[in-house]
Design a protein around this motif. Structure first.
Motif, PDB file in Angstrom:
ATOM      1  N   ALA A 108       0.821  -1.221   0.000  1.00 18.09           N
ATOM      2  CA  ALA A 108       0.000   0.000   0.000  1.00 18.09           C
ATOM      3  C   ALA A 108       0.854   1.269   0.000  1.00 18.09           C
ATOM      4  O   ALA A 108       0.322   2.369  -0.087  1.00 18.09           O
ATOM      5  CB  ALA A 108      -0.923  -0.010   1.211  1.00 18.09           C
ATOM      6  N   ARG A 145       0.895   9.038  -0.896  1.00 17.53           N
ATOM      7  CA  ARG A 145      -0.535   8.726  -1.061  1.00 17.53           C
ATOM      8  C   ARG A 145      -0.642   7.207  -1.036  1.00 17.53           C
ATOM      9  O   ARG A 145       0.082   6.514  -1.760  1.00 17.53           O
ATOM     10  CB  ARG A 145      -1.034   9.298  -2.407  1.00 17.53           C
ATOM     11  CG  ARG A 145      -2.439   8.905  -2.795  1.00 17.53           C
ATOM     12  CD  ARG A 145      -3.484   9.848  -2.185  1.00 17.53           C
ATOM     13  NE  ARG A 145      -4.756   9.800  -2.905  1.00 17.53           N
ATOM     14  CZ  ARG A 145      -5.841   9.170  -2.432  1.00 17.53           C
ATOM     15  NH1 ARG A 145      -5.820   8.542  -1.306  1.00 17.53           N
ATOM     16  NH2 ARG A 145      -6.968   9.199  -3.132  1.00 17.53           N
ATOM     17  N   LEU A 146      -1.513   6.708  -0.201  1.00 20.58           N
ATOM     18  CA  LEU A 146      -1.646   5.251  -0.069  1.00 20.58           C
ATOM     19  C   LEU A 146      -2.302   4.656  -1.301  1.00 20.58           C
ATOM     20  O   LEU A 146      -3.164   5.287  -1.915  1.00 20.58           O
ATOM     21  CB  LEU A 146      -2.517   4.945   1.136  1.00 20.58           C
ATOM     22  CG  LEU A 146      -1.894   5.278   2.485  1.00 20.58           C
ATOM     23  CD1 LEU A 146      -2.972   5.439   3.532  1.00 20.58           C
ATOM     24  CD2 LEU A 146      -0.936   4.152   2.861  1.00 20.58           C
ATOM     25  N   ARG A 147      -1.904   3.417  -1.622  1.00 21.47           N
ATOM     26  CA  ARG A 147      -2.549   2.691  -2.731  1.00 21.47           C
ATOM     27  C   ARG A 147      -3.477   1.622  -2.143  1.00 21.47           C
ATOM     28  O   ARG A 147      -3.171   1.046  -1.093  1.00 21.47           O
ATOM     29  CB  ARG A 147      -1.485   1.978  -3.577  1.00 21.47           C
ATOM     30  CG  ARG A 147      -0.587   2.926  -4.352  1.00 21.47           C
ATOM     31  CD  ARG A 147       0.377   2.137  -5.221  1.00 21.47           C
ATOM     32  NE  ARG A 147       1.370   1.404  -4.446  1.00 21.47           N
ATOM     33  CZ  ARG A 147       2.508   1.929  -3.998  1.00 21.47           C
ATOM     34  NH1 ARG A 147       2.803   3.198  -4.219  1.00 21.47           N
ATOM     35  NH2 ARG A 147       3.372   1.198  -3.307  1.00 21.47           N
ATOM     36  N   SER A 148      -4.554   1.329  -2.826  1.00 24.16           N
ATOM     37  CA  SER A 148      -5.482   0.292  -2.359  1.00 24.16           C
ATOM     38  C   SER A 148      -4.868  -1.089  -2.510  1.00 24.16           C
ATOM     39  O   SER A 148      -4.129  -1.345  -3.463  1.00 24.16           O
ATOM     40  CB  SER A 148      -6.761   0.328  -3.190  1.00 24.16           C
ATOM     41  OG  SER A 148      -7.486   1.463  -2.848  1.00 24.16           O
ATOM     42  N   MET A 195      -7.975   1.748   4.085  1.00 24.02           N
ATOM     43  CA  MET A 195      -8.348   1.657   2.667  1.00 24.02           C
ATOM     44  C   MET A 195      -9.376   2.722   2.281  1.00 24.02           C
ATOM     45  O   MET A 195      -9.484   3.099   1.120  1.00 24.02           O
ATOM     46  CB  MET A 195      -8.890   0.254   2.337  1.00 24.02           C
ATOM     47  CG  MET A 195      -7.815  -0.812   2.336  1.00 24.02           C
ATOM     48  SD  MET A 195      -6.491  -0.463   1.153  1.00 24.02           S
ATOM     49  CE  MET A 195      -5.151   0.063   2.174  1.00 24.02           C
ATOM     50  N   ALA A 210      -7.265   5.297   0.755  1.00 25.07           N
ATOM     51  CA  ALA A 210      -6.230   4.912  -0.220  1.00 25.07           C
ATOM     52  C   ALA A 210      -6.724   5.191  -1.641  1.00 25.07           C
ATOM     53  O   ALA A 210      -7.928   5.301  -1.880  1.00 25.07           O
ATOM     54  CB  ALA A 210      -5.904   3.435  -0.053  1.00 25.07           C
ATOM     55  N   SER A 227     -10.496  -1.255  -3.170  1.00 26.30           N
ATOM     56  CA  SER A 227      -9.972  -2.381  -2.404  1.00 26.30           C
ATOM     57  C   SER A 227     -11.103  -3.366  -2.117  1.00 26.30           C
ATOM     58  O   SER A 227     -12.208  -2.958  -1.756  1.00 26.30           O
ATOM     59  CB  SER A 227      -9.395  -1.833  -1.093  1.00 26.30           C
ATOM     60  OG  SER A 227      -9.289  -2.826  -0.134  1.00 26.30           O
ATOM     61  N   GLY A 281     -11.489   4.348  -2.251  1.00 25.21           N
ATOM     62  CA  GLY A 281     -10.771   5.319  -1.431  1.00 25.21           C
ATOM     63  C   GLY A 281     -11.212   6.749  -1.712  1.00 25.21           C
ATOM     64  O   GLY A 281     -11.466   7.119  -2.860  1.00 25.21           O
TER      65      GLY A 281
END
Ligand code: UD1
Length: 416
Positions: A268, A286-289, A312, A315, A319, A354
Motif C-alpha cells: 500500500a 498517497r496510499l494505494r489500495s 483503505m 487509499a 480495495s 478510497g
C-alpha cells in the motif's frame, strides 16, 4: 457512559511501547488451573478481559495477586463452575473448561452464546473433549462435562479454531497417553501457550504447525513467564502511523508475527523498517489500495480487518476486503460510512473506494476491533469524531488514548 473524542488531522510522531498480548494471557491464566505452586506472568496488560478472567479464576478458588506481574496459584482450586454472568461478558471464559475437566474430572461452564461478529459456536471444543473421553451434557444453558480420567486420542478439527485448540491442548496435557490434534490452529498465541505448558512440565510437540502431539503427564508445576507482545495492538499502531501520514517507532513488537500485514502495508506504500528491537513505520505520500482476505494464521488476521478497512477508505483506488473467518464482521462499515467512506458490501466482501478525506462524526463502537477502526478513522478525519460505547475498547487496548496522545493525537476520554 464514557466517550472518546478525537480531533483529527494530526500527524503521529514518536515512539510507542506495545503491551503484552491479551489473547496470549487469557489461555495462560486458564492454564494455571492445571498447576501446583505459583505461576508468575510478567508484562500482563491492564484490560477488561484480563479483569474478567481474574474474577472467574478467583470464583474457582485460585489465589491471584498483582497486576502487571500477575501471580496465580491453583492449590486451593475448589469450584468447577464458570457462571453465566462471567462467561457472557467474555467468550474466552470458556478456556477454563478443558483445564477444569482435566484437573478435577468435572466442569460446569455457561454456554457463551453468539456475539456481534457471528454465532461463534464451541462445538469443536466439545467434540475434542468428548474424544478425550469426557461425557458432555448441555443443561439449562450450561455445559456439564465429566471424566474420571481423560484418555489421549486423535482429534481432527473441521475448522482451525484458536481457543478450541487451546482448550483441548490444555486438557490433553493431563490425559493418559498420546493425543494428536490435527488441523490445529497455528496462531502465535497457541505456540506461546504450548511453550509455557512445556515449561510447566507438559510434553507437547508441533505447536505452530497444524499437527500437535501431546504425551500426557501426571501433573504440572507453576512457572515464571514474560508475555509476548500483542500483534494486533502492534498492527493497529502501524496503521495509526500510516493513516495520519506520520512516522512512529514501535517498540516491543514481533514483526515475524505480522508477515501478511507487513506485506500488505508495504504494497500500500507504507515504509516499514526494522530498527533496534522494534520497527519504524513511515507513511507514504498517497496510499494505494490493496485487496485483503482474512484467513487463519499465517494469513491476514481477522482481528486487523476493521483497522485496515479504515486505512483503505483513504487509499487511492478500489480495495476488496473479504472476511472468511467470521460471518458477520462488517458492523463497522455503517459507522465508517457515516464518516464519508464509500463502502459497499457484497456477500462476505466489502468493496472500498478510497476517498481524499473522511469527516468527523458521532459514531458507535460495536465490538473491540471495530472500535479501533473508528479511532483510526477519527485520527485521520477532518473535524471531531465522538465514539460512544467505548467499553469494547477497554476490553483489549491498554491505555490507547494515552499512547496516542503521546504520539501527538488530539484524543480524550470524556464522560457522558
Ligand atoms: C480467537 C481470538 C479472536 C480472533 C479469533 C480468530 C482469543 C481469546 N480470541 O477467537 O480474537 O478473532 O480467534 O483469529 O484468542 N468455530 C466453530 N466451532 C467451534 C469453534 C470455532 O465453528 O467450536 C468457528 C468460528 O465460528 C469461526 C472460526 O471457527 O468461524 C474461527 O474461530 P476461533 O478460532 O475459534 O475464534 P476464537 O478462538 O473464539
Amino acid at each position: 457512559m464514557e466517550k472518546m473524542v478525537i480531533r483529527g488531522g494530526r500527524r503521529l510522531k514518536g515512539e510507542v511501547l506495545i503491551s503484552g498480548a491479551k489473547n496470549a494471557v487469557l489461555p495462560l491464566m486458564a492454564s494455571s488451573i492445571l498447576t501446583r505452586g505459583w505461576n508468575i506472568f510478567r508484562g500482563v496488560p491492564q484490560l477488561g478481559d484480563i479483569a474478567t478472567m481474574k474474577l472467574l479464576l478467583g470464583h474457582l478458588g485460585l489465589e491471584i495477586e498483582g497486576s502487571e506481574d500477575l501471580r496465580i496459584r491453583a492449590d486451593n482450586l475448589t469450584c468447577s463452575e464458570a457462571p453465566y454472568k462471567l462467561v457472557k461478558t467474555m467468550r474466552a471464559s470458556v478456556l477454563v473448561l478443558g483445564p477444569l475437566l482435566a484437573k478435577l474430572g468435572r466442569a460446569k461452564v455457561s454456554l457463551p452464546g453468539g456475539c456481534a461478529i457471528g454465532a461463534r459456536p464451541i462445538d469443536l471444543h466439545l467434540r475434542g473433549l468428548e474424544a478425550l473421553g469426557a461425557k458432555i451434557n448441555l443443561n439449562h444453558g450450561y455445559i456439564e462435562a465429566e471424566a474420571r480420567k481423560l484418555r489421549g486420542s486423535k482429534i481432527y478439527f473441521d475448522t482451525a479454531t484458536v481457543t478450541g485448540t487451546e482448550n483441548v491442548l490444555m486438557a490433553a496435557c493431563l490425559a493418559k497417553g498420546t493425543t494428536i490434534l490435527e488441523n490445529a490452529a497455528c496462531e502465535p498465541e497457541v505456540v506461546e501457550l504450548a511453550g509455557v505448558l512445556n515449561k510447566m512440565g507438559a510434553r507437547i510437540e508441533g505447536a505452530g504447525t497444524d499437527i500437535i502431539t501431546v504425551e500426557g503427564v501426571d501433573g504440572l508445576e507453576g512457572v515464571e513467564h514474560r508475555i509476548m507482545p500483542d500483534r494486533i495492538e502492534t498492527g493497529t499502531f502501524m496503521i495509526a502511523a500510516a493513516i495520519t501520514g506520520g512516522e512512529i517507532k514501535i517498540n516491543n513488537c514481533r514483526v515475524d508475527h505480522l508477515d501478511d500485514l507487513l506485506s500488505k502495508l508495504t504494497e500500500a506504500g507504507v515504509a516499514i523498517v526494522p530498527e533496534d528491537k522494534g520497527i519504524r513505520v513511515t507513511a507514504g505520500d498517497r496510499l494505494r489500495s490493496v485487496d485483503i482476505k482474512t484467513l487463519p494464521y499465517p494469513g491476514f488476521p481477522t482481528d486487523m480487518q476493521a483497522q485496515i478497512m479504515a486505512l483503505m477508505c483513504l487509499a487511492e483506488g478500489r480495495s476488496v476486503i473479504t472476511e472468511t473467518v467470521f460471518e458477520n464482521r462488517f458492523i463497522h462499515v455503517s459507522e465508517l460510512k457515516r464518516m464519508g467512506a464509500d463502502i459497499q458490501i457484497q456477500g462476505n466482501s466489502a468493496i472500498v473506494r478510497g476517498e481524499r478525506k473522511l469527516s468527523g462524526a458521532p459514531v458507535m463502537a460495536t465490538d473491540l476491533r471495530a472500535s479501533a477502526s473508528l479511532i483510526l478513522a477519527g485520527l485521520a478525519a477532518e473535524g471531531v469524531t465522538e465514539i460512544s460505547r467505548i467499553y469494547h475498547l477497554n476490553r483489549g487496548y491498554e491505555r490507547i488514548e494515552e499512547k496516542l496522545s503521546r504520539l501527538g493525537a488530539d484524543i480524550r476520554r470524556v464522560k457522558g
